[in-house]
Design a protein around this motif. Structure first.
Motif, PDB file in Angstrom:
ATOM      1  N   VAL A   1       0.841  -1.193   0.000  1.00  0.00           N
ATOM      2  CA  VAL A   1       0.000   0.000   0.000  1.00  0.00           C
ATOM      3  C   VAL A   1       0.876   1.243   0.000  1.00  0.00           C
ATOM      4  N   VAL A   2       0.537   2.202  -0.853  1.00  0.00           N
ATOM      5  CA  VAL A   2       1.111   3.538  -0.767  1.00  0.00           C
ATOM      6  C   VAL A   2       0.083   4.358  -0.004  1.00  0.00           C
ATOM      7  N   LEU A   3       0.497   4.984   1.092  1.00  0.00           N
ATOM      8  CA  LEU A   3      -0.417   5.777   1.906  1.00  0.00           C
ATOM      9  C   LEU A   3      -0.112   7.254   1.717  1.00  0.00           C
ATOM     10  N   PHE A   4      -1.127   7.973   1.249  1.00  0.00           N
ATOM     11  CA  PHE A   4      -1.017   9.400   0.970  1.00  0.00           C
ATOM     12  C   PHE A   4      -1.834  10.196   1.973  1.00  0.00           C
ATOM     13  N   GLY A   5      -1.417  11.389   2.201  1.00  0.00           N
ATOM     14  CA  GLY A   5      -2.199  12.299   3.016  1.00  0.00           C
ATOM     15  C   GLY A   5      -1.349  13.494   3.370  1.00  0.00           C
ATOM     16  N   PRO A   6      -1.912  14.683   3.270  1.00  0.00           N
ATOM     17  CA  PRO A   6      -1.158  15.886   3.625  1.00  0.00           C
ATOM     18  C   PRO A   6      -0.862  15.908   5.118  1.00  0.00           C
ATOM     19  N   PRO A   7       0.048  16.775   5.541  1.00  0.00           N
ATOM     20  CA  PRO A   7       0.325  16.898   6.974  1.00  0.00           C
ATOM     21  C   PRO A   7      -0.982  17.165   7.731  1.00  0.00           C
ATOM     22  N   GLY A   8      -1.215  16.405   8.800  1.00  0.00           N
ATOM     23  CA  GLY A   8      -2.421  16.604   9.598  1.00  0.00           C
ATOM     24  C   GLY A   8      -3.616  15.788   9.153  1.00  0.00           C
ATOM     25  N   SER A   9      -3.440  14.938   8.149  1.00  0.00           N
ATOM     26  CA  SER A   9      -4.571  14.159   7.628  1.00  0.00           C
ATOM     27  C   SER A   9      -4.886  12.926   8.468  1.00  0.00           C
ATOM     28  N   GLY A  10      -4.008  12.598   9.414  1.00  0.00           N
ATOM     29  CA  GLY A  10      -4.224  11.411  10.237  1.00  0.00           C
ATOM     30  C   GLY A  10      -3.514  10.187   9.692  1.00  0.00           C
ATOM     31  N   LYS A  11      -2.590  10.425   8.772  1.00  0.00           N
ATOM     32  CA  LYS A  11      -1.880   9.330   8.108  1.00  0.00           C
ATOM     33  C   LYS A  11      -1.135   8.450   9.106  1.00  0.00           C
ATOM     34  N   GLY A  12      -0.460   9.052  10.066  1.00  0.00           N
ATOM     35  CA  GLY A  12       0.288   8.271  11.059  1.00  0.00           C
ATOM     36  C   GLY A  12      -0.625   7.370  11.879  1.00  0.00           C
TER      37      GLY A  12
ATOM     38  N   LEU B   1      -3.745   0.176  10.089  1.00  0.00           N
ATOM     39  CA  LEU B   1      -3.534  -0.780   8.989  1.00  0.00           C
ATOM     40  C   LEU B   1      -2.485  -1.831   9.369  1.00  0.00           C
ATOM     41  N   ILE B   2      -1.432  -1.399  10.064  1.00  0.00           N
ATOM     42  CA  ILE B   2      -0.369  -2.306  10.495  1.00  0.00           C
ATOM     43  C   ILE B   2      -0.954  -3.383  11.419  1.00  0.00           C
ATOM     44  N   GLU B   3      -1.741  -2.933  12.397  1.00  0.00           N
ATOM     45  CA  GLU B   3      -2.314  -3.868  13.361  1.00  0.00           C
ATOM     46  C   GLU B   3      -3.317  -4.818  12.719  1.00  0.00           C
ATOM     47  N   LYS B   4      -4.132  -4.305  11.823  1.00  0.00           N
ATOM     48  CA  LYS B   4      -5.187  -5.121  11.205  1.00  0.00           C
ATOM     49  C   LYS B   4      -4.616  -6.150  10.221  1.00  0.00           C
ATOM     50  N   PHE B   5      -3.630  -5.756   9.426  1.00  0.00           N
ATOM     51  CA  PHE B   5      -3.173  -6.615   8.325  1.00  0.00           C
ATOM     52  C   PHE B   5      -1.735  -7.120   8.469  1.00  0.00           C
ATOM     53  N   ASN B   6      -1.085  -6.855   9.604  1.00  0.00           N
ATOM     54  CA  ASN B   6       0.297  -7.266   9.828  1.00  0.00           C
ATOM     55  C   ASN B   6       1.223  -6.733   8.726  1.00  0.00           C
ATOM     56  N   LEU B   7       1.167  -5.421   8.521  1.00  0.00           N
ATOM     57  CA  LEU B   7       2.002  -4.771   7.521  1.00  0.00           C
ATOM     58  C   LEU B   7       3.192  -4.100   8.201  1.00  0.00           C
ATOM     59  N   LYS B   8       4.222  -3.864   7.437  1.00  0.00           N
ATOM     60  CA  LYS B   8       5.390  -3.132   7.922  1.00  0.00           C
ATOM     61  C   LYS B   8       5.386  -1.758   7.259  1.00  0.00           C
ATOM     62  N   GLN B   9       5.442  -0.715   8.078  1.00  0.00           N
ATOM     63  CA  GLN B   9       5.462   0.645   7.546  1.00  0.00           C
ATOM     64  C   GLN B   9       6.885   1.047   7.219  1.00  0.00           C
ATOM     65  N   ILE B  10       7.058   1.561   6.023  1.00  0.00           N
ATOM     66  CA  ILE B  10       8.353   2.117   5.643  1.00  0.00           C
ATOM     67  C   ILE B  10       8.150   3.602   5.393  1.00  0.00           C
ATOM     68  N   SER B  11       8.664   4.393   6.319  1.00  0.00           N
ATOM     69  CA  SER B  11       8.569   5.846   6.233  1.00  0.00           C
ATOM     70  C   SER B  11       9.927   6.389   5.820  1.00  0.00           C
ATOM     71  N   THR B  12       9.944   7.172   4.766  1.00  0.00           N
ATOM     72  CA  THR B  12      11.235   7.707   4.321  1.00  0.00           C
ATOM     73  C   THR B  12      11.854   8.610   5.386  1.00  0.00           C
TER      74      THR B  12
ATOM     75  N   ASP C   1       5.158   5.093   3.121  1.00  0.00           N
ATOM     76  CA  ASP C   1       4.710   6.362   3.677  1.00  0.00           C
ATOM     77  C   ASP C   1       5.762   7.428   3.386  1.00  0.00           C
ATOM     78  N   GLY C   2       5.379   8.444   2.616  1.00  0.00           N
ATOM     79  CA  GLY C   2       6.323   9.517   2.286  1.00  0.00           C
ATOM     80  C   GLY C   2       7.100   9.228   1.011  1.00  0.00           C
ATOM     81  N   PHE C   3       6.777   8.135   0.390  1.00  0.00           N
ATOM     82  CA  PHE C   3       7.439   7.740  -0.862  1.00  0.00           C
ATOM     83  C   PHE C   3       6.453   6.865  -1.604  1.00  0.00           C
ATOM     84  N   PRO C   4       6.178   7.140  -2.840  1.00  0.00           N
ATOM     85  CA  PRO C   4       6.811   8.110  -3.731  1.00  0.00           C
ATOM     86  C   PRO C   4       6.168   9.491  -3.634  1.00  0.00           C
ATOM     87  N   ARG C   5       6.963  10.485  -3.987  1.00  0.00           N
ATOM     88  CA  ARG C   5       6.479  11.873  -4.036  1.00  0.00           C
ATOM     89  C   ARG C   5       6.585  12.461  -5.439  1.00  0.00           C
ATOM     90  N   THR C   6       7.239  11.754  -6.352  1.00  0.00           N
ATOM     91  CA  THR C   6       7.402  12.244  -7.721  1.00  0.00           C
ATOM     92  C   THR C   6       7.156  11.087  -8.690  1.00  0.00           C
TER      93      THR C   6
END
Length: 192
Positions: free
Chosen positions: A4-15, A21-32, A85-90
């Motif tokens: 999953v690519v997770l998008f959201g502007p600052p303050g959107s509740g992305k964190g 999502l991590i807890e529900k689906f056993n995912l690993k978050q990669i934040s740049t 999270d935070g990637f990709p941006r371009t």
């Protein structure tokens, strides 16, 4: 795997929603942001290289970020997939992520989930967060508005690329945290 690519502007509740999502689906978050801090703090070869640009006030080249990302996805994990999270941006980073996921994980990006929140609500959330977080970038309304504007300018082309692939989904990021989480969960369930 679920990627999953997770998008959201600052303050959107992305964190917050990334944690759900991590807890529900056993995912690993990669934040740049976390990757940069880890590599710089631990004086890795990539961290030293990234810091050499940062110290000069320059942007870290895409390739350095991409190399950090490759190193991270190569690490053993028992996770059922990744949240980027935070990637990709371009557009360049989007193409690079597709290649990394294909070549390193032998998989694909499944969905780009984008939390949508009106600018005024973002400003309110961030100023409120700034009262307790101690983050200087959350306490100045002018800086907050500039960050939001920069986010949209940077990510517009990425959203378009995922829209063309039929992988872009907008989720209303205003409401109860649990309700928003359920909407995200429903989208991820579609790809399982």
């Amino acid at each position: 795997m679920i990627n999953v690519v997770l998008f959201g502007p600052p303050g959107s509740g992305k964190g917050t929603q990334a944690q759900n999502l991590i807890e529900k689906f056993n995912l690993k978050q990669i934040s740049t942001g976390d990757l940069f801090r880890f590599n710089i703090k631990n004086n890795t070869e990539l961290g030293i290289l990234a810091n050499s640009f940062i110290e000069k006030g320059q942007l870290v080249p895409d390739q350095v970020t991409i190399d950090m990302l490759i190193e991270e996805v190569k690490k053993p994990t028992d996770a059922a997939g990744f949240i980027f999270d935070g990637f990709p941006r371009t557009a360049v980073q989007t193409d690079a992520l597709e290649v990394i996921v294909k070549e390193v994980l032998n998989d694909k990006i499944d969905v780009c989930l984008s939390l949508i929140v009106e600018d005024e609500i973002l400003v309110q959330r961030l100023t409120k967060r700034g009262e307790t977080s101690g983050r200087s970038d959350d306490s100045n309304e002018e800086v907050i508005r500039a960050r939001i504007k920069e986010y949209y300018a940077k990510t517009a082309e990425v959203a378009e690329l995922y829209k063309k692939q039929g992988k872009y989904v907008e989720i209303n990021g205003v409401g109860e945290i649990a309700e928003i989480a359920e909407k995200l969960f429903a989208e991820v369930e579609k790809i399982k």
